[in-house]
Write an enzyme that holds these catalytic residues in place. Structure first.
Site, PDB file in Angstrom:
ATOM      1  CB  SER A  23     -55.203 -23.836  37.397  1.00  0.00           C
ATOM      2  OG  SER A  23     -56.610 -23.885  37.243  1.00  0.00           O
ATOM      3  CD  GLU A  35      -3.083  -0.855   0.167  1.00  0.00           C
ATOM      4  OE1 GLU A  35      -3.159   0.258  -0.400  1.00  0.00           O
ATOM      5  OE2 GLU A  35      -3.823  -1.818  -0.122  1.00  0.00           O
TER       6      GLU A  35
END
Length: 692
Positions: free
Chosen positions: A364, A94
């Site tokens: 219940s 680079e």
């Protein structure tokens, strides 16, 4: 003639002097401008280097269960945590003169300008690592002269305020490597399932070549182009003196197989659970909204990925009705750690969570709360009440008005029309027994117990049907409440997050386990034992036990209670290791049928067995303050050969256990009936009928 020649010489000298002076002025202006520009960028100070980072969410076993990021999967690391091969490869391919320039390379720029003028397009770039870092931070990738000028200014600001290693570190943490991976750490994990510090030369040279064209040079998408690019990187390293030709050749021959083990962006284990974690982080002010968005944290949670997978599997298998919805919670009763959670049949992206947000009537499943209060007030497993069609006068009702009476019913209209024991009432889920107990204790008792065990839902203190589950609750709330029964009377709070750390490992939040003793250990154990009766098919009588359909699926002690309404079906239960709650129903007002009503029980039983298959089969811990007695659950007497029902071991506070066995003959039975003037032990008559 000589005069003319001298005049020409003087004019030439004058031109040269003016040109030199002009050049000198231009040089001074350029130098001054350069000095001013460098001074200006220096005066601006360090630029804003903050970029969004990935926050990682871990399950209890350290497995990644989710990630949060703004579309950029990034895990910043320091330069010394990056393989030297990556650094050498990146600089070589680079920007070989990276350590020698001030953020831009005039020689490369000049060459690029000439090439672009020849081609008539901006086809060639000359960006240095500093310029690329500036672009990653602040700019777009469009090829315009304006963008290049801004890029130059930002590059100078970076160079004037940071050292080269800081710039290189920033670049390697922001550059895009494809497939949503930003930064070399994310790339190393994506392609080779290892940290950036462990990349070898072959892997580093492959990774370093990707940023030039992440779509073209991804080894996952195009192995041939990726290898060609790797060779270019290796030759650049050779030219830069970083490696030898032999090392380059050997690295190129290494066969690399990308793993691609990271999950796709947005894919999570337990997505409903992940949403709760995010919500808690912000609402409890553990992280500010802007901190959550910025990311860069590690969140350690309680989710068990294996249990989550088991839960989702059985839910998928049982949900045959495409409209039926479900909620599921499994938690450790000792710590409150939520191990698995499902908020619906499918995850739609931060949608409605039926495990924590849906308020439904629990049926219940509230009865164990009522019966704990009953145990506190003198009831035992053998306390009897008559199960028959009964009218109950509403509080403040007019006994002369028929509409002021409440007529509860049992499932399918099944009544014993005789006295039943408390253990039978729980096993059969007898509604008459529950409502009679509710009236006997006072309507406030049920709500008090709910509050004691940490439930946030409000239970009615005025409604005679409250023990039958007419007050709305959430699944997480009720499951958390049951944890107090499973945990020997110790209340816990549901825990999703254990701790939060920065990426460097600094702990910024810890969430300790919360426990508080709220119930009596002895009574809690007695209730737990009675709650195992719903799976004991030996107790089948005028009706069947409510857990009989799944009893064969269970291979360990399990306590629980099911519940149902016209629109909801529930199953909440526990072992010593885990408490699990399941709800099913429809989002709209649609009644639940018999097949769909079985889904919670099936999911519950199958989950318990598979989730705990490698765990010890443990009994519930028996405290010292209870005694075990073998009783006949049908009559409530001590078990003997003369009893009509199968013997069952039950537990009592010392002094409250039965003292007599079933009468042996008709004469003895008749005497007992005659002595029982209150007729509270009506099962004696039933027993005589059995003898005849």
């Amino acid at each position: 003639m000589q005069v003319v020649i001298n005049r020409k010489r003087r004019r030439r000298k004058s031109f040269l002097r003016r040109s030199f002076r002009l050049l000198l002025v231009m040089l001074l202006l350029v130098s001054g401008s350069a000095v001013a520009l460098l001074s200006y960028t220096r005066m601006l100070g360090p630029p804003n280097l903050e970029v969004s980072q990935t926050t990682i969410i871990y399950g209890e076993n350290g497995e990644i269960i989710g990630e949060s990021h703004s579309g950029q999967n990034r895990f910043p690391v320091e330069l010394d945590s990056i393989s030297p091969y990556v650094i050498d490869a990146t600089i070589s391919v680079e920007d070989r003169r990276f350590y020698d320039h001030l953020g831009f390379d005039p020689k490369r720029i000049g060459g690029a300008i000439i090439a672009n003028l020849k081609s008539g397009a901006k086809s060639q770039g000359a960006s240095t690592i500093t310029q690329q870092y500036a672009r990653n931070l602040y700019l777009t990738h469009e090829k315009t002269w304006t963008r290049k000028w801004n890029e130059l200014l930002y590059s100078l600001q970076l160079e004037m305020n940071l050292d080269k290693d800081e710039i290189l570190e920033g670049y390697l943490n922001t550059v895009y490597y494809g497939h949503g991976a930003y930064g070399v750490q994310a790339a190393a994990e994506l392609y080779f399932d290892k940290p950036a510090s462990e990349l070898n030369l072959a892997e580093a040279s492959m990774v370093a070549g990707i940023p030039k064209g992440p779509t073209y040079y991804s080894p996952i998408l195009n192995e041939e182009l990726a290898k060609n690019r790797q060779w270019v990187v290796l030759q650049s390293m050779v030219a830069n003196g970083a490696i030898t030709e032999i090392e380059a050749a050997e690295a190129f021959e290494v066969e690399l197989v990308p793993t691609n083990t990271r999950r796709e962006i947005g894919e999570k284990i337990g997505p409903f659970f992940n949403d709760i974690v995010e919500k808690q982080l912000i609402e409890e002010n553990i992280l500010k909204p802007e901190e959550w968005q910025a990311g860069g944290y590690k969140v350690f949670t309680t989710l068990d990925p294996h249990m989550q997978e088991i839960a989702e599997k059985h839910i998928a298998n049982e949900l045959t009705d495409p409209d039926l919805q479900i909620g599921f919670v499994a938690m450790d009763p000792k710590s409150g750690d939520v191990k698995a959670l499902v908020g619906g049949r499918e995850y739609g992206g931060k949608g409605f969570d039926r495990a924590v947000e849906a308020k439904r009537q629990p049926g219940s499943t509230l009865k164990p709360l009522l019966y704990y209060a009953a145990l506190e007030n003198g009831y035992t497993a053998t306390t009897t009440l008559k199960s028959e069609k009964t009218a109950f006068l509403f509080p403040d009702g007019d006994s002369e008005k028929e509409e002021d009476y409440y007529w509860p019913n049992n499932f399918n209209g099944n009544f014993a029309d005789d006295y039943i024991t408390l253990i039978q009432a729980l096993a059969y889920s007898d509604n008459i027994y529950a409502v009679k107990t509710h009236y006997s204790l006072g309507f406030h008792k049920l709500a008090e117990i709910a509050q004691k065990i940490g439930m946030q839902s409000t239970i009615s203190t005025t409604n005679p049907s409250a023990p039958l589950g007419t007050s709305e609750v959430t699944l997480l709330d009720l499951t958390t409440g049951y944890s107090a029964f499973a945990n020997g009377g110790q209340m816990v709070e549901p825990r999703f997050i254990k701790r939060v750390e920065t990426m460097s490992g600094k702990v910024i939040h810890e969430n300790p386990v919360y426990q508080e003793e709220v119930l009596d250990e002895n009574l809690t154990f007695i209730l737990t034992d009675m709650m195992t009766a719903m799976f004991d098919r030996r107790l089948n009588d005028y009706t069947t036990v409510t857990g009989g359909s799944v009893a064969p699926l269970l291979n360990r002690p399990v306590a629980g209670k099911s519940g149902s309404t016209e629109f909801d079906s529930w199953m909440i239960g526990y072992t010593p290791q885990i408490v699990t709650g399941v709800w099913s129903g429809f989002d709209r007002d649609k009644r639940i049928d018999t097949r769909n009503a079985q889904v919670p029980k099936q999911v519950f039983a199958k989950f318990i067995n598979e989730a705990l298959k490698d765990e010890l089969i443990l009994p519930f811990h028996q405290p010292d303050g209870v005694v075990a007695v073998e009783i006949d659950p049908k009559t409530g007497y001590l078990a003997s050969e003369s009893c009509p029902g199968p013997a069952r071991v039950s537990y009592f506070i010392p002094g409250t256990e039965p003292q007599e066995t079933c009468p042996k003959d008709v004469e003895e039975l008749e005497e007992a009936i005659e002595e029982d003037s209150t007729a509270e032990r009506g099962f004696l008559k039933r027993f005589m009928d059995w003898l005849h």
